[in-house]
Design an enzyme around this catalytic site. Structure first.
Site, PDB file in Angstrom:
ATOM      1  N   HIS A   1       1.696   0.567  -0.171  1.00 19.33           N
ATOM      2  CA  HIS A   1       0.629  -0.138   0.547  1.00 19.33           C
ATOM      3  C   HIS A   1       0.669  -1.614   0.157  1.00 19.33           C
ATOM      4  O   HIS A   1       1.202  -1.985  -0.895  1.00 19.33           O
ATOM      5  CB  HIS A   1      -0.728   0.443   0.189  1.00 19.33           C
TER       6      HIS A   1
ATOM      7  N   GLU B   1      -1.565  -3.602  -0.988  1.00 22.16           N
ATOM      8  CA  GLU B   1      -2.190  -3.911  -2.283  1.00 22.16           C
ATOM      9  C   GLU B   1      -1.250  -3.586  -3.444  1.00 22.16           C
ATOM     10  O   GLU B   1      -1.111  -4.381  -4.384  1.00 22.16           O
ATOM     11  CB  GLU B   1      -3.485  -3.099  -2.480  1.00 22.16           C
TER      12      GLU B   1
ATOM     13  N   CYS C   1      -7.845   1.983   0.035  1.00 23.26           N
ATOM     14  CA  CYS C   1      -7.943   3.436  -0.076  1.00 23.26           C
ATOM     15  C   CYS C   1      -8.114   3.806  -1.561  1.00 23.26           C
ATOM     16  O   CYS C   1      -8.096   2.942  -2.434  1.00 23.26           O
ATOM     17  CB  CYS C   1      -6.681   4.092   0.483  1.00 23.26           C
TER      18      CYS C   1
ATOM     19  N   CYS D   1      -5.115   2.736  -3.894  1.00 20.12           N
ATOM     20  CA  CYS D   1      -5.111   1.303  -4.175  1.00 20.12           C
ATOM     21  C   CYS D   1      -6.287   0.904  -5.059  1.00 20.12           C
ATOM     22  O   CYS D   1      -6.142   0.047  -5.937  1.00 20.12           O
ATOM     23  CB  CYS D   1      -5.109   0.519  -2.872  1.00 20.12           C
TER      24      CYS D   1
END
Length: 167
Positions: free
Chosen positions: A52, A54, A82, A85
């Site tokens: 992701h 992040e 999420c 993360c």
């Protein structure tokens, strides 16, 4: 430089993700008015469920600082994080999280949970949401609308309906 300036840089990274047919999410890590980490979504192209935006930005920042602790840094991300993360944000000791659009299905800063205020966490992250939310949300909505259109067109082409308009 202010929060909007940094979020616009995250939006540029999100656009790069979209160009690679990834969900357009971008993130940057800023410390002392310097970008120390950048990332955009890459789970599909990287065959990595943890890739992701992040996580990519946190990894980049940690490598640059040669320290997994990113004390006093701010993470800017175009969408609400999420749970995966959020955990990484806490473990990296990010001081401040600034995100753009809400993620009603999987966001855990506000939408589905208030992860960052849980009493069992050993680090507190300051959270600010909604920065340039309309721009961040539009980028993702436009991406998924385009993907739906592409899938619809592929189905039409598969069954010959688009190639034979007179039928």
């Amino acid at each position: 430089m202010d929060d909007q300036y940094w979020m616009r840089q995250a939006l540029e990274l999100a656009a790069q993700a979209g160009e690679h047919n990834e969900v357009p999410v971008g993130a940057i890590v800023v410390l002392d008015d310097q970008v120390i980490g950048r990332g955009f979504n890459r789970p599909i192209s990287g065959c990595d469920p943890s890739a992701h935006a992040e996580i990519q930005a946190l990894r980049d920042a940690a490598n640059r600082l040669e320290n997994y602790r990113l004390v006093d840094a701010t993470l800017y991300v175009t969408i609400e994080p999420c749970s995966m993360c959020a955990g990484a944000i806490v473990h990296s000791r990010i001081k401040r999280l600034v995100f753009g659009a809400l993620e009603p299905k999987a966001g855990v800063a506000i939408s589905q949970a208030q992860f960052f205020v849980q009493p069992w966490l050993n680090h507190r992250v300051e959270v600010q949401g909604g920065l340039l939310a309309d721009e961040c949300s539009s980028m993702i909505s436009d991406f998924f609308a385009r993907r739906r259109d592409e899938k619809r067109q592929a189905r039409l082409n598969k069954f010959g309906e688009a190639s034979n308009p007179e039928v």
